[in-house]
Design an enzyme around this catalytic site. Structure first.
Site, mmCIF file in Angstrom:
data_model
loop_
_atom_site.group_PDB
_atom_site.id
_atom_site.type_symbol
_atom_site.label_atom_id
_atom_site.label_comp_id
_atom_site.label_asym_id
_atom_site.label_seq_id
_atom_site.Cartn_x
_atom_site.Cartn_y
_atom_site.Cartn_z
ATOM 1 C CB THR A 70 -0.940 -0.013 1.231
ATOM 2 O OG1 THR A 70 -1.755 -1.185 1.151
ATOM 3 C CG2 THR A 70 -1.811 1.216 1.285
ATOM 4 C CG ASN A 146 -6.264 -7.873 -5.778
ATOM 5 O OD1 ASN A 146 -6.106 -7.147 -6.763
ATOM 6 N ND2 ASN A 146 -7.125 -7.586 -4.831
ATOM 7 C CB CYS A 320 -8.979 -5.022 0.488
ATOM 8 S SG CYS A 320 -7.302 -5.540 0.691
HETATM 9 N N1 PLP Z 1 -1.785 -4.383 -4.298
HETATM 10 C C1 PLP Z 1 -2.341 -5.591 -4.476
HETATM 11 C C2 PLP Z 1 -2.574 -6.083 -5.873
HETATM 12 C C3 PLP Z 1 -2.679 -6.392 -3.379
HETATM 13 O O1 PLP Z 1 -3.219 -7.585 -3.576
HETATM 14 C C4 PLP Z 1 -2.433 -5.882 -2.074
HETATM 15 C C5 PLP Z 1 -2.830 -6.665 -0.881
HETATM 16 O O2 PLP Z 1 -3.761 -7.441 -0.917
HETATM 17 C C6 PLP Z 1 -1.850 -4.625 -1.939
HETATM 18 C C7 PLP Z 1 -1.540 -3.891 -3.069
HETATM 19 C C8 PLP Z 1 -1.545 -4.038 -0.588
HETATM 20 O O3 PLP Z 1 -0.384 -4.634 -0.059
HETATM 21 P P1 PLP Z 1 -0.090 -4.568 1.529
HETATM 22 O O4 PLP Z 1 -1.051 -5.518 2.164
HETATM 23 O O5 PLP Z 1 1.323 -5.005 1.657
HETATM 24 O O6 PLP Z 1 -0.283 -3.155 1.931
#
Ligand code: PLP
Length: 380
Positions: A70, A146, A320
């Site tokens: 993130t 994701n 999420c």
């Molecule tokens: N980007 C994608 C494609 C993700 O799947 C995720 C987490 O699920 C993130 C960003 C965020 O990563 P983090 O959990 O390390 O903040």
């Protein structure tokens, strides 16, 4: 328990915790120190930069450690905010870390174009070409989605962005450690990754910036080559470097094992009838460990809860977006109806899964789907 939600997070890979522990115990020193213990820790942090660089085909000095995917996404997109607002292009199926950052930029006067995707979740380079403007500063398209596992044509998209004079960022959080990712082959300027998606610790990630060319994100004591200050999360950094090394060395074996499991699961779930695979069918356009579906006459939350009661961890979509009370915006962007988007299932596998567990997982999905459908028919 059978864990099949690896796209949400992974357990620490074997050896990662052991590699981290000394940096919270005897080698607890601040890497900024000048005494021997601190110099040892500084070397370990520098070495971790090199390990990450090696994994991505770049120099260690082009890797900046962050608190996760993130933050890396935020940094990549917000790096130009001191400039006059211009134009950014992204896609409709990005993670919220990108989409909500774009929203913030829009509030600050930036123009954002959200490119559509096709039924498989692919961004068309021609659409990008048409969306480019003379003031397009950055294009950000994820490497792998994701929810549906689609692998985007990043090389082509980056070439289009560059031809139009823009820089290119990719959110590779779901890809790094799972498929080969080489920043020079892809031709990207920035790339985000996250350790907990490939057997590393949570709260740890990195941003690749070509030639180290990126403005500072956190001001302070000048750590991370002056771009992201703050005493380093040394144990996290070591954990991430250990995990990426392991993932890279085992990638070929892991991929063939989990691709076979994934395809078997997809075949068996399809066999239930009234099921469609979301994203690409088998093959190189799909992440090795991710199977995703819509299942007719089955409410995804009911299914996920039913499987949870059987000790099986899967998800309805992304970690999420599930639990938000809204159907997946990713599936809607792929052209699925609201009703279909409420019937999604994501099964995501890691290397620790056994074939017995896969059989048990398939059996559980089969019996849960049948029971939910029967119940629904009984009510009708
Ligand atoms: N980007 C994608 C494609 C993700 O799947 C995720 C987490 O699920 C993130 C960003 C965020 O990563 P983090 O959990 O390390 O903040």
């Amino acid at each position: 328990m059978i864990y099949a939600d690896a796209a949400a997070t992974t357990r620490l890979a074997q050896g990662v915790l052991e590699a981290m522990l000394p940096y919270m115990e005897n080698s607890f020193f601040n890497p900024e120190g000048v005494y021997q213990g601190a110099v040892y820790v500084r070397r370990a942090v520098n070495n971790a930069h090199s390990i990450l660089g090696e994994a991505l085909g770049c120099q260690g000095r082009e890797i900046f450690f962050t608190s996760g995917g993130t933050e890396a996404d935020n940094w990549a997109l917000k790096q130009f905010i001191t400039e006059k607002p211009a134009h950014i292009i992204t896609s409709q199926i990005e993670h919220k870390a990108i989409l909500n950052t774009c929203k913030t930029l829009q509030q600050m006067g930036w123009e954002v174009t959200y490119l559509p995707v096709d039924r498989l979740g692919l961004v068309n380079p021609e659409d990008l070409c048409s969306a480019m403007q003379s003031n397009t500063r950055l294009v950000s398209i994820m490497l792998a989605n994701n929810e549906v596992g689609t692998i985007e044509p990043i090389q082509k998209l980056a070439a289009v962005a560059h031809a139009g004079g823009a820089l290119f960022h990719t959110d590779a959080v779901q890809a790094v450690g799972h498929i080969p990712v080489d920043v020079s082959v892809l031709g990207v300027d920035f790339l985000s990754l996250s350790a907990h998606k490939f057997g590393g610790p949570k709260g740890m990630g990195a941003l690749y910036a070509k030639d180290g060319n990126i403005s500072a994100y956190v001001d302070g004591g000048g750590q991370e080559m002056g771009r992201r200050s703050g005493t380093e999360n040394v144990a996290g950094i070591i954990g991430m470097a250990t995990a990426i090394k392991l993932a890279m060395s085992q990638m070929a074996d892991t991929t063939s094992k989990i691709c076979a499991f994934r395809d078997h699961i997809m075949d068996c779930v399809l066999h239930l009838g009234g099921v469609s695979v979301t994203g690409p069918e088998h093959g190189p356009l799909r992440l090795p460990g991710l199977a995703s579906f819509t299942i007719e006459s089955v409410d995804s939350e009911t299914l996920v809860m039913d499987l949870s009661a059987k000790g099986i961890c899967v998800s309805a979509g992304s970690a999420c977006s599930s639990g938000t009370g809204k159907p997946s915006y990713v599936l809607k962007a792929l052209g699925y109806s609201e009703q279909e988007a409420w019937s999604s299932l994501r099964v995501s596998l890691d290397a620790s899964l056994t074939s017995e567990e896969v059989s048990e997982l398939i059996q559980a999905i089969t019996s849960s789907v049948k029971a939910i459908r029967n119940q629904r028919q009984g009510r009708a």
